[in-house]
Design a protein around this motif. Structure first.
Motif, PDB file in Angstrom:
ATOM      1  N   VAL A 147       0.724  -1.058  -0.047  1.00 35.69           N
ATOM      2  CA  VAL A 147       0.059  -0.025   0.154  1.00 35.69           C
ATOM      3  C   VAL A 147       0.823   1.236   0.046  1.00 35.69           C
ATOM      4  O   VAL A 147       0.489   2.233  -0.736  1.00 35.69           O
ATOM      5  N   ASN A 148       1.964   1.273   0.897  1.00 37.72           N
ATOM      6  CA  ASN A 148       2.872   2.523   0.851  1.00 37.72           C
ATOM      7  C   ASN A 148       3.363   2.807  -0.692  1.00 37.72           C
ATOM      8  O   ASN A 148       3.357   3.799  -1.292  1.00 37.72           O
ATOM      9  N   ALA A 149       3.907   1.585  -1.403  1.00 43.13           N
ATOM     10  CA  ALA A 149       4.255   1.861  -2.834  1.00 43.13           C
ATOM     11  C   ALA A 149       3.265   2.208  -3.585  1.00 43.13           C
ATOM     12  O   ALA A 149       3.469   3.069  -4.758  1.00 43.13           O
ATOM     13  N   PHE A 150       1.902   1.693  -3.696  1.00 41.42           N
ATOM     14  CA  PHE A 150       0.869   2.017  -4.432  1.00 41.42           C
ATOM     15  C   PHE A 150       0.758   3.536  -4.100  1.00 41.42           C
ATOM     16  O   PHE A 150       0.534   3.988  -5.043  1.00 41.42           O
ATOM     17  N   THR A 151       0.724   3.950  -2.931  1.00 40.82           N
ATOM     18  CA  THR A 151       0.205   5.354  -2.699  1.00 40.82           C
ATOM     19  C   THR A 151       1.060   6.324  -3.147  1.00 40.82           C
ATOM     20  O   THR A 151       0.873   7.141  -3.803  1.00 40.82           O
ATOM     21  N   GLU A 152       2.401   6.049  -3.107  1.00 41.25           N
ATOM     22  CA  GLU A 152       3.597   6.993  -3.629  1.00 41.25           C
ATOM     23  C   GLU A 152       3.560   7.048  -5.028  1.00 41.25           C
ATOM     24  O   GLU A 152       3.604   8.006  -5.526  1.00 41.25           O
ATOM     25  N   CYS A 153       3.011   5.843  -5.904  1.00 44.44           N
ATOM     26  CA  CYS A 153       2.806   5.904  -7.205  1.00 44.44           C
ATOM     27  C   CYS A 153       1.473   6.671  -7.548  1.00 44.44           C
ATOM     28  O   CYS A 153       1.525   7.456  -8.476  1.00 44.44           O
ATOM     29  N   LEU A 154       0.554   6.425  -6.969  1.00 39.42           N
ATOM     30  CA  LEU A 154      -0.771   7.002  -7.068  1.00 39.42           C
ATOM     31  C   LEU A 154      -0.673   8.393  -7.013  1.00 39.42           C
ATOM     32  O   LEU A 154      -1.421   9.248  -7.601  1.00 39.42           O
ATOM     33  N   ALA A 155      -0.042   8.919  -6.047  1.00 39.14           N
ATOM     34  CA  ALA A 155       0.093  10.449  -5.862  1.00 39.14           C
ATOM     35  C   ALA A 155       0.883  10.909  -7.116  1.00 39.14           C
ATOM     36  O   ALA A 155       0.302  12.117  -7.478  1.00 39.14           O
ATOM     37  N   LEU A 156       1.745  10.573  -7.874  1.00 37.51           N
ATOM     38  CA  LEU A 156       2.119  11.051  -8.968  1.00 37.51           C
ATOM     39  C   LEU A 156       1.045  10.936  -9.995  1.00 37.51           C
ATOM     40  O   LEU A 156       1.033  11.902 -11.053  1.00 37.51           O
ATOM     41  N   GLU A 157       0.263   9.668 -10.280  1.00 35.67           N
ATOM     42  CA  GLU A 157      -0.829   9.721 -11.163  1.00 35.67           C
ATOM     43  C   GLU A 157      -1.829  10.768 -10.850  1.00 35.67           C
ATOM     44  O   GLU A 157      -2.263  11.198 -11.862  1.00 35.67           O
ATOM     45  N   LEU A 158      -2.187  11.097  -9.658  1.00 37.03           N
ATOM     46  CA  LEU A 158      -3.359  12.034  -9.525  1.00 37.03           C
ATOM     47  C   LEU A 158      -2.959  13.438  -9.347  1.00 37.03           C
ATOM     48  O   LEU A 158      -3.656  14.237  -9.538  1.00 37.03           O
ATOM     49  N   GLU A 159      -1.577  13.613  -9.265  1.00 36.20           N
ATOM     50  CA  GLU A 159      -1.233  15.069  -8.995  1.00 36.20           C
ATOM     51  C   GLU A 159      -1.690  16.124 -10.123  1.00 36.20           C
ATOM     52  O   GLU A 159      -2.280  17.007  -9.827  1.00 36.20           O
ATOM     53  N   PRO A 160      -1.622  15.600 -11.492  1.00 38.69           N
ATOM     54  CA  PRO A 160      -2.067  16.725 -12.349  1.00 38.69           C
ATOM     55  C   PRO A 160      -3.580  16.960 -12.344  1.00 38.69           C
ATOM     56  O   PRO A 160      -4.162  18.033 -12.998  1.00 38.69           O
ATOM     57  N   PHE A 161      -4.235  16.145 -11.584  1.00 44.38           N
ATOM     58  CA  PHE A 161      -5.710  16.315 -11.856  1.00 44.38           C
ATOM     59  C   PHE A 161      -6.218  17.079 -10.334  1.00 44.38           C
ATOM     60  O   PHE A 161      -7.267  17.180  -9.871  1.00 44.38           O
ATOM     61  N   VAL A 163      -5.448  16.135  -7.233  1.00 43.97           N
ATOM     62  CA  VAL A 163      -5.807  15.234  -6.163  1.00 43.97           C
ATOM     63  C   VAL A 163      -4.638  14.717  -5.282  1.00 43.97           C
ATOM     64  O   VAL A 163      -3.403  14.192  -6.154  1.00 43.97           O
ATOM     65  N   ARG A 164      -4.682  14.627  -4.058  1.00 43.82           N
ATOM     66  CA  ARG A 164      -3.597  14.404  -3.201  1.00 43.82           C
ATOM     67  C   ARG A 164      -3.650  13.026  -2.825  1.00 43.82           C
ATOM     68  O   ARG A 164      -4.759  12.491  -2.541  1.00 43.82           O
ATOM     69  N   ALA A 165      -2.427  12.157  -2.696  1.00 41.45           N
ATOM     70  CA  ALA A 165      -2.616  10.803  -1.870  1.00 41.45           C
ATOM     71  C   ALA A 165      -1.557  10.803  -0.769  1.00 41.45           C
ATOM     72  O   ALA A 165      -0.306  11.382  -0.957  1.00 41.45           O
ATOM     73  N   ARG A 166      -1.848  10.522   0.477  1.00 36.64           N
ATOM     74  CA  ARG A 166      -0.922  10.658   1.571  1.00 36.64           C
ATOM     75  C   ARG A 166      -0.934   9.031   2.367  1.00 36.64           C
ATOM     76  O   ARG A 166      -1.845   8.469   2.117  1.00 36.64           O
ATOM     77  N   ILE A 167       0.182   8.649   3.057  1.00 37.02           N
ATOM     78  CA  ILE A 167       0.275   7.779   3.973  1.00 37.02           C
ATOM     79  C   ILE A 167       0.327   8.165   5.589  1.00 37.02           C
ATOM     80  O   ILE A 167       1.039   8.705   5.836  1.00 37.02           O
ATOM     81  N   VAL A 168      -0.312   7.515   6.286  1.00 39.09           N
ATOM     82  CA  VAL A 168      -0.321   7.798   7.627  1.00 39.09           C
ATOM     83  C   VAL A 168       0.126   6.401   8.318  1.00 39.09           C
ATOM     84  O   VAL A 168      -0.416   5.358   7.954  1.00 39.09           O
ATOM     85  N   LEU A 169       1.092   6.321   9.228  1.00 35.66           N
ATOM     86  CA  LEU A 169       1.741   5.227   9.568  1.00 35.66           C
ATOM     87  C   LEU A 169       1.598   5.052  11.163  1.00 35.66           C
ATOM     88  O   LEU A 169       2.500   5.694  11.784  1.00 35.66           O
ATOM     89  N   PRO A 170       0.662   4.347  11.583  1.00 36.60           N
ATOM     90  CA  PRO A 170       0.405   4.182  13.016  1.00 36.60           C
ATOM     91  C   PRO A 170       1.422   3.160  13.688  1.00 36.60           C
ATOM     92  O   PRO A 170       2.097   2.438  12.961  1.00 36.60           O
ATOM     93  N   GLY A 171       1.959   3.265  14.953  1.00 35.39           N
ATOM     94  CA  GLY A 171       2.771   2.288  15.474  1.00 35.39           C
ATOM     95  C   GLY A 171       1.648   1.225  16.044  1.00 35.39           C
ATOM     96  O   GLY A 171       0.492   0.793  15.612  1.00 35.39           O
ATOM     97  N   ARG A 172       2.225   0.534  17.373  1.00 36.90           N
ATOM     98  CA  ARG A 172       1.615  -0.376  18.054  1.00 36.90           C
ATOM     99  C   ARG A 172       0.309   0.086  18.840  1.00 36.90           C
ATOM    100  O   ARG A 172       0.379   1.092  19.710  1.00 36.90           O
ATOM    101  N   ALA A 173      -0.799  -0.530  18.770  1.00 37.24           N
ATOM    102  CA  ALA A 173      -1.741   0.162  19.498  1.00 37.24           C
ATOM    103  C   ALA A 173      -2.649  -0.876  20.186  1.00 37.24           C
ATOM    104  O   ALA A 173      -3.609  -1.513  19.547  1.00 37.24           O
ATOM    105  N   PRO A 174      -2.180  -1.275  21.590  1.00 41.24           N
ATOM    106  CA  PRO A 174      -2.687  -2.262  22.137  1.00 41.24           C
ATOM    107  C   PRO A 174      -4.074  -2.191  22.680  1.00 41.24           C
ATOM    108  O   PRO A 174      -4.452  -3.122  23.002  1.00 41.24           O
TER     109      PRO A 174
END
Length: 248
Positions: A147-161, A163-174
């Motif tokens: 999903v990280n790699a997908f989002t990074e490439c997606l951001a490039l695809e959508l930037e001309p339109f 539309v932004r794409a970003r990644i949020v990375l949580p840590g451990r949530a017990p």
């Protein structure tokens, strides 16, 4: 008011994110496999919809019922901790169907209206397990790293339109139900040869003083959704921030 569609809102990160967006005046479409309106405060700005991100018909219905979406938050996911040797391939497929392909399918369904409108944000919630190799997480990490790699490439695809794409990375949530559900799955079927490794992993968790709270992730999603200058990768949670800083 802008509208956010958030997947996986029955508990944990998704539920807290829906609450935060509602509190800050947004319209919210909160989706979950089995809708429960009692988990969120009653509001005329809230719509609760059934959604299974692994079911194409369910996605089509939910996106149609949601209407105009300004922000799509792909949060729905399932956890898994087991060596590859202890992971049945049907289980691996289930994890990828939800965590990876479910995110892709929801994104694909949401893009057209954003592209045509020339604005919108897609926020994908992954995990800090993708930041470095960890024991017993090969399958789960692969599903999130994709999903990280997908989002990074997606951001490039959508930037001309616009539309932004970003990644949020949580840590451990017990303290989340995600953690409880994942733990039940984790302890099932770990091969005996890996027992000492698993014991060490669980022991290290018990010693961790830094963890991620649902509100940390909700705030991270909010920033990703509302701050055009937000970085592509946004750690969310004390342990997540510390881990990301250690790798710089």
């Amino acid at each position: 008011m802008p509208t956010a569609l958030i997947t996986g809102c029955s508990s944990g990160f998704g539920l807290e994110t829906a609450r935060l967006f509602l509190d800050r005046g947004w319209d919210v479409v909160a989706t979950m496999r089995k809708p429960r309106e009692d988990v969120l405060p009653a509001s005329d700005r809230l719509k609760v919809l059934a959604l299974d991100v692994t079911d194409a018909a369910s996605i089509e219905r939910a996106v149609a019922d949601a209407g105009a979406i300004d922000v799509l938050v792909n949060n729905a996911g399932i956890g898994w901790l087991n060596p590859l040797e202890g992971t049945p391939i049907p289980t691996a497929r289930e994890i990828f169907e939800t965590n990876t392909l479910g995110t892709m399918a929801m994104t694909q369904a949401g893009i057209p209206q954003m592209r045509e409108r020339g604005s919108g944000v897609i926020v994908n919630v992954t995990s800090t397990v993708t930041l470095k190799p960890l024991h017993l997480l090969s399958v789960y990490t692969a599903s999130k790293a994709a999903v990280n790699a997908f989002t990074e490439c997606l951001a490039l695809e959508l930037e001309p339109f616009g539309v932004r794409a970003r990644i949020v990375l949580p840590g451990r949530a017990p303290e989340t139900r995600f953690g409880d559900n994942a733990r039940a799955r984790m302890t099932a079927g770990i091969p005996e040869a890996y027992a000492d490794i698993a014991q060490g992993v669980f022991a290290s968790w018990a010693q961790d003083s830094l963890v991620t709270r649902p509100l940390d992730v909700a705030e991270g999603v909010w920033r990703a959704a509302t701050d055009p200058n937000c970085p592509m990768h946004l750690p969310a949670g004390a342990d997540a921030v510390a881990q990301a800083a250690a790798l710089q």
